[in-house]
Enzyme design. Structure first.
Site, mmCIF file in Angstrom:
data_model
loop_
_atom_site.group_PDB
_atom_site.id
_atom_site.type_symbol
_atom_site.label_atom_id
_atom_site.label_comp_id
_atom_site.label_asym_id
_atom_site.label_seq_id
_atom_site.Cartn_x
_atom_site.Cartn_y
_atom_site.Cartn_z
ATOM 1 N N GLY A 13 1.088 -1.677 -0.047
ATOM 2 C CA GLY A 13 0.061 -0.198 0.251
ATOM 3 C C GLY A 13 0.254 1.352 0.183
ATOM 4 O O GLY A 13 1.812 0.909 -0.527
ATOM 5 N N ASP A 128 -15.351 1.822 3.314
ATOM 6 C CA ASP A 128 -14.679 1.577 1.757
ATOM 7 C C ASP A 128 -14.974 -0.032 1.005
ATOM 8 O O ASP A 128 -13.960 -0.719 1.386
ATOM 9 C CB ASP A 128 -12.657 1.591 2.467
ATOM 10 C CG ASP A 128 -12.499 1.264 0.797
ATOM 11 O OD1 ASP A 128 -13.010 1.708 0.031
ATOM 12 O OD2 ASP A 128 -10.865 1.588 1.325
#
Length: 708
Positions: A13, A128
């Site tokens: 990430g 999300d």
């Protein structure tokens, strides 16, 4: 990290990586999420710590389990459950266009909804939800919700957050429009995941972010395959409602029969009882309040329903309004009836305790009543006295003298504001007007002035100003045109001596010339004036006008001719195809004049068309070839004949007419030396033979030989 053996990296990430690891003690696979605090801003650090706190609270079969967390060398490590099936997006991509079955779709959707219900019941927004954050395990049969990196804990389930967070394909309309949102945002994202399971593609796609946002805000998406059930079609259409209020909650989604029947397949009875126990609170509290009677039970059930549907502010306002009305319109019974009221006041907190946190509201109401009215008695809400109490409000209302000073002050300010607005609109005269005192006197005497006439007067004034402006514009236009004509020479210069008098113009009685056309007839007029010196001015004006008229006529004729030529260009460039001529047969034409005319005539000097030019070229070629053949014939057959140039020219122009008298065969025979034309004796044959031989020797082409 000493307790785990890292096998491989499975993801990366913005601020960390994810590794597949194995515990040294139990040999179980797990996922270790590494987050680097050194490169991370403060907000991201708080989000990571928040994720750890949330994961510790989340314990559900359809949520990724949390094992442990620790920090080393400025890095945060989160140990979580490993799902061997990967995420849902990879599973969708492996289908390669082959749709999932409806049973498989509903199974995954129910599990995702159960996990989302678990976090919504704890007042947490995921924010999300997408296919990449849904993980599969047990050969893809179990779906689990994970990645709480941007989740938010709400103080209340209806609190509205304003941060624009999420993946673009899963954004809801309220986030795109920067409007407040709550848990219904996760419902929109859940609908996007369900649509992807049905169609294997995103519901909203665009070439750029602006086009994508436009489709999301309008909720334009292609319908799913008609092979799916009607309930599934209806569910998707409800999840994609633009208004958050129109979208169903996660609890109402799971109450649908075709989904509710699948819940026992994925949850144990103990977990079902724990997850859905809050929905049975009203049923569990009903037996405890049976001793309060039927009236108390009805009141409690209504308040519990009211508590589940309305926001906290509306819960406070409704009881205050009702009890305030009851208290102001209260009928005061005799002193003997006050004991029953004191008993009721003691029983009321029990009812409030059953209904939840309403005891706090009732306490606030009692405090307000005690402040307004000092007597110690308390009102009792009765079921059948609501209409009567409302009717008594108008009868026993407080008098104007008892109104508070603040109310009177506001009323006075409102009247002043109303008066000011009426003055501005013209409905009431302003105090600055000169006849304001007269109007006040008329008003005091009962004669109300006509304020309605003022708007009409204003309209008339505006109309007059409008016409005045139009007149100015017209005059300005007239002056401009006058100046333009002066520059062009069409209008004579103004003479300062000319006074503005009246002139009389009459037609003249003089005869008009016949040669002049109707349009070109001269205009002759006689002038009479009321002032001296009019004749010179009239003549100058007449000459100027006549000259301008002649110029205009010429220009008009030229324009007409140009338009005709432009419409029919063949007439302008049309060649003459014939010549008209006259021949006088009585006159005698001499040969000399004809020869001179032929010499003067030169064909190339004439005006020829294209076709005539081509014929002329052909004629020249034929003439040249004819000359060559004649010369060759002379050399071969009769070199001693000695043709003259005149005979050669005659042969070349054989087809043309000669100007002289025709030389016929009879004239040639008359010139020839022949003794007799008709033989009379036997010797004629010998004479003819002799003459033939002589003719052959003289000229083989003579007419005599031809006749023979």
């Amino acid at each position: 990290m000493d307790k785990y053996d890292v096998i491989k990296a499975i993801g990366q990430g913005a601020f960390g990586k994810a590794y597949l690891a194995k515990g040294k003690s139990d040999s179980k696979h797990c996922v270790i999420k590494e987050i680097n605090f050194e490169k991370m801003p403060i907000q991201e650090k708080e989000a990571s710590k928040k994720e750890v706190i949330l994961l510790e609270k989340m314990k559900h079969p359809n949520i990724v389990a949390f094992f442990n967390s620790f920090q080393e060398n400025g890095r945060l490590f989160i140990v979580m459950e490993y799902c061997d099936g990967g995420d849902l997006m990879k599973r969708i991509n492996r289908q390669r266009g082959v749709l999932f079955s409806e049973d498989q779709i509903l199974g995954w959707f129910v599990q995702i909804s159960l996990g989302l219900k678990h976090i919504h019941d704890r007042k947490i927004l995921h924010r999300d939800i997408k296919a990449q954050n849904i993980f599969l395990s047990k050969n893809g049969m179990v779906a689990k919700l994970g990645d709480f990196g941007i989740a938010r804990v709400l103080n209340n389930s209806m609190e509205l957050a304003r941060t624009c967070i999420g993946t673009p394909y899963y954004l809801s309309p309220e986030i795109c429009q920067n409007k407040p949102y709550n848990n219904k945002t996760d419902i929109w994202s859940l609908g996007c995941v369900l649509y992807e399971l049905c169609t294997l593609k995103h519901p909203f796609e665009g070439n750029n972010l602006q086009q994508l946002v436009l489709k999301i805000c309008q909720a334009h998406f292609a319908p799913i395959s008609p092979g799916f059930s009607r309930e599934l079609h209806s569910l998707i259409s409800q999840l994609f409602q633009v208004s958050p209020r129109d979208r169903p909650s996660i609890n109402s989604i799971l109450k649908r029969p075709f989904l509710e029947n699948l819940i026992p397949k994925y949850l144990t009875p103990e977990v079902i009882q724990e997850e859905f126990s809050h929905m049975l609170i009203c049923r569990a509290g009903a037996p405890a309040s049976r001793h309060a009677g039927k009236v108390v039970q009805k009141c409690k059930i209504q308040k519990v329903r009211f508590q589940g549907k309305c926001p906290p502010r509306s819960r406070i306002s409704v009881p205050i309004k009702r009890n305030a009305i009851l208290h102001r319109n209260e009928w005061r019974p005799p002193a003997g009836a006050q004991k029953a009221r004191s008993i009721k006041m003691i029983e009321r907190p029990k009812i409030a305790a059953v209904c939840g946190h309403y005891d706090y509201y009732y306490a606030q109401l009692d405090m307000l009543r005690r402040r307004a009215h000092k007597p110690s008695y308390h009102p009792i809400p009765q079921e059948n006295t609501g209409v009567e109490d409302y009717g008594q409000e108008t009868r026993h209302g407080p008098s104007p003298s008892q109104w508070p000073a603040e109310y009177l002050q506001r009323k006075f300010e409102a009247q002043q504001y109303k008066l000011k607005v009426e003055k501005q609109l013209g409905l009431r005269p302003s105090s600055a007007e000169p006849n304001y005192n007269q109007r006040q006197e008329l008003r005091s005497n009962g004669e109300e002035p006509r304020f309605q006439e003022l708007p009409f007067r204003k309209n008339e004034m505006k109309e007059q100003e409008y016409w005045k402006q139009l007149e100015e514009i017209r005059q300005q236009y007239h002056n401009d045109m006058k100046e333009i004509r002066k520059k062009m020479g069409r209008e004579p210069e103004e003479n300062s001596k000319i006074s503005h008098k009246t002139y009389l113009v009459k037609k003249s009685n003089l005869p008009v010339h016949q040669d002049a056309s109707e349009g070109e007839a001269p205009v002759q007029m006689e002038f009479r004036s009321c002032c001296p010196g009019w004749s010179a001015m009239a003549r100058s004006w007449l000459t100027a006008t006549s000259a301008s008229q002649d110029i205009e006529k010429d220009l008009k004729q030229m324009r007409l001719q140009n338009t005709k030529e432009s419409k029919n260009p063949e007439q302008k460039y049309k060649a003459k195809k014939g010549v008209k001529f006259e021949i006088n047969l009585d006159k005698c034409i001499s040969d000399e004049n004809i020869l001179q005319e032929e010499e003067a005539m030169d064909i190339p000097n004439e005006t020829l068309t294209f076709e005539d030019g081509m014929k002329f070229k052909e004629y020249e070629c034929v003439k040249e070839h004819g000359d060559y053949t004649d010369k060759a014939f002379e050399k071969l057959h009769c070199p001693e004949a000695g043709f003259s140039t005149q005979t050669v020219a005659a042969v070349g122009n054989r087809r043309q007419w000669d100007g002289g008298a025709p030389q016929t065969l009879l004239q040639m025979m008359a010139v020839a030396d022949i003794t007799s034309t008709c033989p009379t004796g036997p010797d004629s044959e010998s004479v003819l033979s002799v003459s033939r031989q002589e003719g052959k020797t003289k000229d083989p082409y003579s007419p005599v030989l031809i006749l023979m």
